[in-house]
Motif scaffolding. Structure first.
Motif, short mmCIF file in Angstrom:
data_model
loop_
_atom_site.label_atom_id
_atom_site.label_comp_id
_atom_site.label_asym_id
_atom_site.label_seq_id
_atom_site.Cartn_x
_atom_site.Cartn_y
_atom_site.Cartn_z
N ALA A 17 43.79 27.67 31.47
CA ALA A 17 43.30 27.72 30.10
C ALA A 17 43.37 29.17 29.60
N TRP A 20 40.66 31.66 24.70
CA TRP A 20 41.23 31.12 23.47
C TRP A 20 41.17 32.10 22.31
N THR A 26 43.54 37.03 27.40
CA THR A 26 44.46 36.03 27.94
C THR A 26 45.61 36.70 28.68
N MET A 227 42.71 22.91 28.22
CA MET A 227 41.71 23.30 27.23
C MET A 227 40.58 22.29 27.27
N ASP A 231 35.86 25.89 26.92
CA ASP A 231 36.79 27.01 26.89
C ASP A 231 36.84 27.73 25.55
N GLU A 273 42.51 24.05 36.89
CA GLU A 273 43.31 25.27 36.87
C GLU A 273 43.89 25.46 38.26
#
Length: 320
Positions: A17, A20, A26, A227, A231, A273
């Motif tokens: 994920a 976001w 990220t 997702m 998250d 994950e």
């Protein structure tokens, strides 16, 4: 059977994920997975569609088609601000990691290119070679359904393949993998390792991945993001509106690898994950192409041929 050392490649699929709509956070998470993949001997690591910085899940949850709406303007502005400016160096850390670890990277990102003003954004599949050089940036030709409310339509410039350890690698974004002519453009360039990058759902990957493998007589990878409701970061704009209609799981993964005969190398994995690792043998491609080679002996270019425009499209060409 004689096997050349160039016939084997170890690949990694990072099913994760994003943080976001946070490009920097990220990026850091993805780079950690690049390192993990390299430590496990992978020569290629793949990430899902627009994982950097995230898929536009809000569109389906907040009446994304409402015209001239303040909420949609806020969310879109935030999304664009977190997009990837390649010219400004937003992928430089990935290039450095690829070169350091001698690993190629295929990733999905939200690109905001200068050649289209820097305010329109594209769903782009980026290939970075093991030398740290960006080999191609493929902007999704046709965003799917509600995606068109935020992503612009791309062009054919990135319909290219890349050599790595004897394999020829190509990639497409999400539902582009359903488009036979887009697939054919890659097959015609000798693709024998196909990568489909997805936002993440088993319903998209479990059938098509095996079909592409059988059609292309190639290895076929599907790499998906994840997702879940938890998250969404607490500082997400209009988070209350997003969560009001949000299911517990928006993208459940489904990353997998199929062999050239359509059998599973790695069966689809959901709801976790993970870093999936597999070693692929190119001799399997040779075996399956004995009776069918879609761009080789089974093609009839004297009867049907594909014309591909790979020019990068832009509003104006200046001659000074």
């Amino acid at each position: 059977m004689i096997t050349n050392h160039q016939d084997k490649i170890t690949v990694a699929l990072a099913q994760i994920a994003p943080v976001w709509l946070n490009r920097i956070a990220t990026t850091a998470k993805m780079l950690d997975y690049v390192q993990q993949a390299a430590q496990q001997g992978a020569r290629l690591v793949c990430f899902g569609e627009t994982l950097l910085p995230g898929y536009p899940f809000w569109l389906d949850l907040t009446d994304g088609a409402r015209f001239n709406d303040e909420v949609q303007k806020d969310l879109h502005a935030h999304y664009v601000q977190q997009g990837v400016d390649i010219e400004a160096g937003d992928l430089d850390a990935f290039c450095a990691a690829a070169k350091q670890y001698q690993i190629a990277i295929m990733l999905g990102c939200l690109e905001r290119p200068k050649d289209r003003t820097g305010y329109s954004v594209y769903c782009s599949c980026v290939y970075i070679g093991a030398d740290g050089v960006i080999g191609s940036v493929h902007r999704k030709l046709m965003p799917t359904y509600e995606e068109r409310l935020t992503w612009a339509a791309g062009d054919g410039h990135g319909l290219r393949t890349h050599a790595l350890d004897g394999f020829t690698i190509g990639g497409l974004n999400c539902w582009e993998n359903w488009m036979p002519l887009s697939r054919a453009a890659l097959y015609a360039q000798g693709e024998d390792l196909h990568v489909g990058i997805w936002p993440g759902n088993l319903r998209n990957t479990e059938d098509l991945t095996r079909f592409i493998a059988k059609e292309g007589r190639s290895f076929s990878i599907a790499v998906s993001g994840l997702m879940r409701k938890q998250d969404f970061p607490a500082d997400t704009p209009h988070l209350d509106l997003i969560l009001a209609r949000c299911p517990e799981i928006l993208a459940n993964g489904g990353s997998c690898i199929a062999a050239p005969d359509g059998s599973w190398v790695v069966e689809p994995v959901i709801d976790q994950e993970c870093l999936l690792i597999a070693t692929l043998d190119r001799n399997q491609v040779r075996r399956e192409r004995q009776n069918f080679d879609v761009a080789g002996h089974y093609s009839r270019p004297d009867v049907t041929r594909l014309v591909v425009n790979r020019q990068r499209q832009q509003l104006a060409n200046f001659e000074d």
